[in-house]
Enzyme design. Structure first.
Site, PDB file in Angstrom:
ATOM      1  N   CYS A   2       0.852  -1.179   0.000  1.00  0.00           N
ATOM      2  CA  CYS A   2       0.000   0.000   0.000  1.00  0.00           C
ATOM      3  C   CYS A   2       0.891   1.233   0.000  1.00  0.00           C
ATOM      4  O   CYS A   2       2.095   1.142   0.208  1.00  0.00           O
ATOM      5  CB  CYS A   2      -0.870   0.008   1.248  1.00  0.00           C
ATOM      6  N   ARG A  27       1.493   1.801  -5.955  1.00  0.00           N
ATOM      7  CA  ARG A  27       1.721   0.797  -4.914  1.00  0.00           C
ATOM      8  C   ARG A  27       0.464   0.008  -4.559  1.00  0.00           C
ATOM      9  O   ARG A  27       0.522  -0.987  -3.846  1.00  0.00           O
ATOM     10  CB  ARG A  27       2.247   1.474  -3.649  1.00  0.00           C
ATOM     11  N   TRP A  75      -3.607  -1.834  -1.404  1.00  0.00           N
ATOM     12  CA  TRP A  75      -3.569  -3.081  -2.169  1.00  0.00           C
ATOM     13  C   TRP A  75      -4.035  -4.147  -1.176  1.00  0.00           C
ATOM     14  O   TRP A  75      -3.338  -4.464  -0.222  1.00  0.00           O
ATOM     15  CB  TRP A  75      -2.157  -3.372  -2.656  1.00  0.00           C
ATOM     16  N   ASN A 101       0.868  -0.305   6.042  1.00  0.00           N
ATOM     17  CA  ASN A 101       1.309  -1.084   4.887  1.00  0.00           C
ATOM     18  C   ASN A 101       2.014  -2.318   5.442  1.00  0.00           C
ATOM     19  O   ASN A 101       2.934  -2.190   6.244  1.00  0.00           O
ATOM     20  CB  ASN A 101       2.279  -0.244   4.049  1.00  0.00           C
ATOM     21  N   GLY A 102       1.562  -3.490   5.040  1.00  0.00           N
ATOM     22  CA  GLY A 102       2.187  -4.717   5.539  1.00  0.00           C
ATOM     23  C   GLY A 102       1.120  -5.717   5.936  1.00  0.00           C
ATOM     24  O   GLY A 102      -0.035  -5.610   5.510  1.00  0.00           O
ATOM     25  N   GLU A 486      10.208 -12.406 -20.581  1.00  0.00           N
ATOM     26  CA  GLU A 486       9.860 -11.034 -20.222  1.00  0.00           C
ATOM     27  C   GLU A 486       8.702 -10.521 -21.094  1.00  0.00           C
ATOM     28  O   GLU A 486       7.776  -9.869 -20.602  1.00  0.00           O
ATOM     29  CB  GLU A 486      11.108 -10.134 -20.347  1.00  0.00           C
ATOM     30  N   LYS A 490       5.116  -9.271 -19.638  1.00  0.00           N
ATOM     31  CA  LYS A 490       4.574  -7.936 -19.925  1.00  0.00           C
ATOM     32  C   LYS A 490       3.156  -8.063 -20.479  1.00  0.00           C
ATOM     33  O   LYS A 490       2.244  -7.350 -20.067  1.00  0.00           O
ATOM     34  CB  LYS A 490       5.415  -7.174 -20.958  1.00  0.00           C
ATOM     35  N   GLU A 493       0.586  -9.224 -17.815  1.00  0.00           N
ATOM     36  CA  GLU A 493       0.259  -8.304 -16.719  1.00  0.00           C
ATOM     37  C   GLU A 493      -0.531  -7.088 -17.172  1.00  0.00           C
ATOM     38  O   GLU A 493      -1.368  -6.598 -16.431  1.00  0.00           O
ATOM     39  CB  GLU A 493       1.469  -7.940 -15.844  1.00  0.00           C
ATOM     40  N   HIS A 509       8.887 -30.337 -26.648  1.00  0.00           N
ATOM     41  CA  HIS A 509       8.760 -31.197 -25.466  1.00  0.00           C
ATOM     42  C   HIS A 509       7.407 -31.014 -24.788  1.00  0.00           C
ATOM     43  O   HIS A 509       7.230 -31.391 -23.640  1.00  0.00           O
ATOM     44  CB  HIS A 509       9.902 -30.920 -24.493  1.00  0.00           C
ATOM     45  N   LYS A 608       3.102  -2.150  -7.652  1.00  0.00           N
ATOM     46  CA  LYS A 608       4.460  -1.967  -8.170  1.00  0.00           C
ATOM     47  C   LYS A 608       5.511  -2.656  -7.300  1.00  0.00           C
ATOM     48  O   LYS A 608       6.438  -3.270  -7.792  1.00  0.00           O
ATOM     49  CB  LYS A 608       4.740  -0.473  -8.263  1.00  0.00           C
TER      50      LYS A 608
HETATM   51  O1  M6R Z   1      11.164  -3.996  -7.398  1.00  0.00           O
HETATM   52  P1  M6R Z   1      11.556  -5.351  -7.914  1.00  0.00           P
HETATM   53  O2  M6R Z   1      12.394  -5.272  -9.131  1.00  0.00           O
HETATM   54  O3  M6R Z   1      12.173  -6.209  -6.865  1.00  0.00           O
HETATM   55  O4  M6R Z   1      10.196  -6.028  -8.345  1.00  0.00           O
HETATM   56  C1  M6R Z   1      10.156  -7.339  -8.789  1.00  0.00           C
HETATM   57  C2  M6R Z   1       8.834  -7.664  -9.443  1.00  0.00           C
HETATM   58  O5  M6R Z   1       7.788  -7.491  -8.542  1.00  0.00           O
HETATM   59  C3  M6R Z   1       8.577  -6.815 -10.685  1.00  0.00           C
HETATM   60  O6  M6R Z   1       9.608  -6.919 -11.611  1.00  0.00           O
HETATM   61  C4  M6R Z   1       7.255  -7.233 -11.357  1.00  0.00           C
HETATM   62  O7  M6R Z   1       7.379  -8.509 -11.887  1.00  0.00           O
HETATM   63  C5  M6R Z   1       6.852  -6.234 -12.436  1.00  0.00           C
HETATM   64  N1  M6R Z   1       5.467  -5.919 -12.307  1.00  0.00           N
HETATM   65  C6  M6R Z   1       7.074  -6.719 -13.807  1.00  0.00           C
HETATM   66  O8  M6R Z   1       6.677  -5.821 -14.772  1.00  0.00           O
END
Ligand code: M6R
Length: 613
Positions: A2, A27, A75, A101-102, A486, A490, A493, A509, A608
């Site tokens: 959060c 966040r 969140w 937050n937590g 990657e 992307k 998400e 496979h 994030k």
């Molecule tokens: O802040 P970080 O790089 O440790 O975050 C890791 C992942 O949470 C972050 O890369 C996440 O997968 C992204 N949303 C990808 O776009």
């Protein structure tokens, strides 16, 4: 995950808190709330949904003559994202409020105990327990009550507390969730989960450490250790980012802006770290001397999500150029497996935020086992940077889009430099090779810069026949296998299309069973040392009528015989291909998501920075 904001000072509090929340909304954006003190009373506004919904209902609050308050963007962990579960949460009297937050792991038993004592709960959250617990310990001193309440808690928490009985004071505590103070002689004292919330007001910040409590007033702050109950002298750090860096600057989305900032992010990350005359890389910030590095016989790279993909690329680089065996671990697995780590192992965490709970836990464990720790991180002063032996900062600037783009590219740049550095220390590459590779890294920034607009417009055209697909496969080999992963991450998400990344050679496979005339497959096929193998894999897909998109090398006419949908990229040195081949994968996801009307910067269910396990 959060976002927390607090303020006390000469400005009207509500606009300050709202601006902070806007900058922290990445966040969490399930619900939002604010509270401020006016005429001795706490006024609270909360709303489910994004911050904009809260703003719609607080017209009058904006002009409230209040100078102390808190805000929160959520969140959800415990309890659905409803207005009742939105923070701030109050005690029974309504005179004390908490934002958090937590996760309070033992909230259930605490809640039952407090209920038995007569406390009345109005939400399903773990956070509300805190408000009642502080109330239960409160006589006339909020600080004492917070200290007592904290002793009962298990879990992670960054909290802000305001009590009408101490109308000039905010109390904050940090344990395993990030919290930073902002200090300004003119504008007062601030509290936030992350730096972007502070940037419009101050660049002077104080990072709280675990089990520290801060007392904030308009013109002062004090920090205490909850372990020793003694004051702690904290360093005030100056942040180099500015407020404009965390704005969209005319782009439709942060993600697009951040994609276009990638050439600069590469340049900033390598600048001053490689001497192009001699080829020498210098990274004094890793704080491990060359002799100690020579003793290292294995490296663990630990990360999550996109940062983990950067680690996978780095494995190829480090093993090839520095000749050191590398293990790459997803942090949430690393932290719970039996680790064969000793002082000859180097552990490198890779993280944009420097706050990801699993990655942080991973480096703590590795440290206990005797490993030296380096972190590759974008956020100055973040927890990982404070706990590692050394930090290689990526200088990507603030990344606001939830989908990581420029942070990834700058991680690749930093890892490439790190590889050269290791190779030099281990004497596995000579300076001439290093000079050539370093030059290739520098040149790639220019190539990305000049190619970005063309790639974007070609992808925009191309996706018109792909954007409504239900599934997508991304395939690549060698250095481009992690880029396939990657690309798939992307796409899923931000567009919610089911997507998978595979090593091209792995298709037969199992995954090849998925291929039919409706399955789009994006294949990364640069003319590299595994080119012929990659083309054979693509032919196998074609034979099964898959819908193929190829990303390949300019001048490779053969690709046009396979499919009409080819995006050509200039020929660059093989080692830096992954940096270039990431660009179309990012843009494909971006264009598809926008065409589908998705919320690109704030995709559903995500946050994030994942600061809970
Ligand atoms: O802040 P970080 O790089 O440790 O975050 C890791 C992942 O949470 C972050 O890369 C996440 O997968 C992204 N949303 C990808 O776009």
């Amino acid at each position: 995950m959060c976002g927390i904001v607090g303020y006390c000072g000469p400005k009207r509090v509500v606009p300050v808190v709202l601006e902070g929340l806007r900058r922290l909304e990445y966040r969490g954006y399930d619900s939002a709330g604010i509270v401020y003190l006016e005429d001795g009373k706490l006024i609270k506004h909360r709303s489910e949904g994004k911050l904009a919904r809260l703003e719609d209902i607080i017209d009058e609050a904006i002009i409230a003559d209040s100078h102390i308050g808190l805000g929160h963007t959520r969140w959800a962990t415990h309890g659905a994202p409803t207005t009742e579960n939105a923070h701030p949460h109050s005690d029974c009297t309504g005179e004390l409020v908490v934002i958090h937050n937590g996760i309070i792991e033992n909230y259930h038993s605490l809640r039952e105990e407090l209920k038995a004592k007569g406390h009345v709960f109005t939400s399903e959250t773990d956070t509300e327990v805190l408000a009642h617990l502080i109330e239960d310990n409160l006589t006339n001193d909020l600080v004492k009550a917070v200290k007592k309440a904290i002793k009962f808690l298990e879990g992670s928490f960054a909290i802000g507390v305001l009590w009408a009985g101490m109308p000039d004071t905010l109390v904050a505590v940090r344990n395993q969730s990030p919290l930073v103070l902002g200090v300004s002689e003119e504008d007062g004292t601030f509290l936030a989960s992350d730096i972007p919330a502070l940037l419009p007001y101050t660049k002077q910040v104080v990072f709280l450490d675990d089990m520290e409590l801060a007392i904030l007033t308009a013109d002062s702050y004090q920090v205490f250790s909850l372990e020793t109950d003694q004051p702690v002298v904290k360093e005030v750090k100056t942040i180099e980012w500015n407020a404009a860096m965390a704005e969209k600057a005319g782009y439709k989305h942060f993600m697009l802006k951040e994609i276009f900032e990638q050439p600069q992010a590469i340049t900033n990350t390598i600048s001053g770290r490689i001497n192009l005359e001699s080829g020498e890389v210098s990274l004094p910030e890793i704080n491990i001397n060359g002799e100690d590095l020579k003793e290292i016989d294995r490296i663990f790279l630990v990360a999550c999500g996109t940062s983990w993909h950067a680690a996978l690329v780095a494995k190829y680089w480090i093993e090839k150029f520095a000749n050191i065996p590398v293990e790459v671990d997803i942090a949430s697995e690393f932290r719970y497996r039996h680790l064969l780590i000793n002082e000859r192992v180097l552990t490198v965490s890779i993280s944009q935020s420097g706050e990801t709970a699993d990655t942080l836990a991973g480096i703590r464990i590795a440290k206990e086992l005797g490993s030296k720790i380096i972190t590759i991180c974008n956020v100055v002063g973040s927890t990982m940077t404070r706990e590692a032996d050394g930090t290689i900062y990526t200088h990507a600037g603030p990344e606001i889009g939830v989908a990581s783009t420029k942070a990834f590219i700058s991680q690749l740049a930093a890892l490439f430099l790190f590889t050269l550095y290791l190779g030099q220390q281990k004497k596995t590459i000579d300076l001439e090779v290093s000079r050539t590779l370093g030059k290739e890294l520098i040149d790639i920034a220019g190539v990305v810069e000049s190619e970005l607009p063309r790639i974007k417009s070609e992808i925009e055209q191309l996706i018109t026949t792909y954007y409504d697909s239900r599934d997508f496969l991304f395939v690549g080999r060698g250095l481009n296998f992690p880029i396939a992963l990657e690309g798939a991450l992307k796409l899923k998400e931000i567009s919610y299309i089911h997507a998978e990344g595979y090593a091209s050679g792995e298709l037969k496979h199992g995954p090849i069973a998925l291929i039919d005339k409706d399955m789009p497959i994006l294949a990364l096929v640069p003319q590299d040392e595994v080119y012929q193998k990659s083309i054979s894999n693509v032919e196998e897909i074609k034979a099964r009528q898959g819908r193929i998109i190829l990303i390949g090398t300019e001048g490779d006419d053969h690709l046009k015989n396979i499919t009409d949908d080819v995006i050509y990229l200039p020929k660059v040195a093989e080692a830096v291909n992954p940096i270039l081949y990431t660009i179309p994968a990012q843009l494909l996801s971006y264009e598809i998501a926008t065409k589908r009307g998705c919320d690109v910067d704030q995709p559903r269910n995500l946050a994030k920075s994942v600061t809970v396990e």
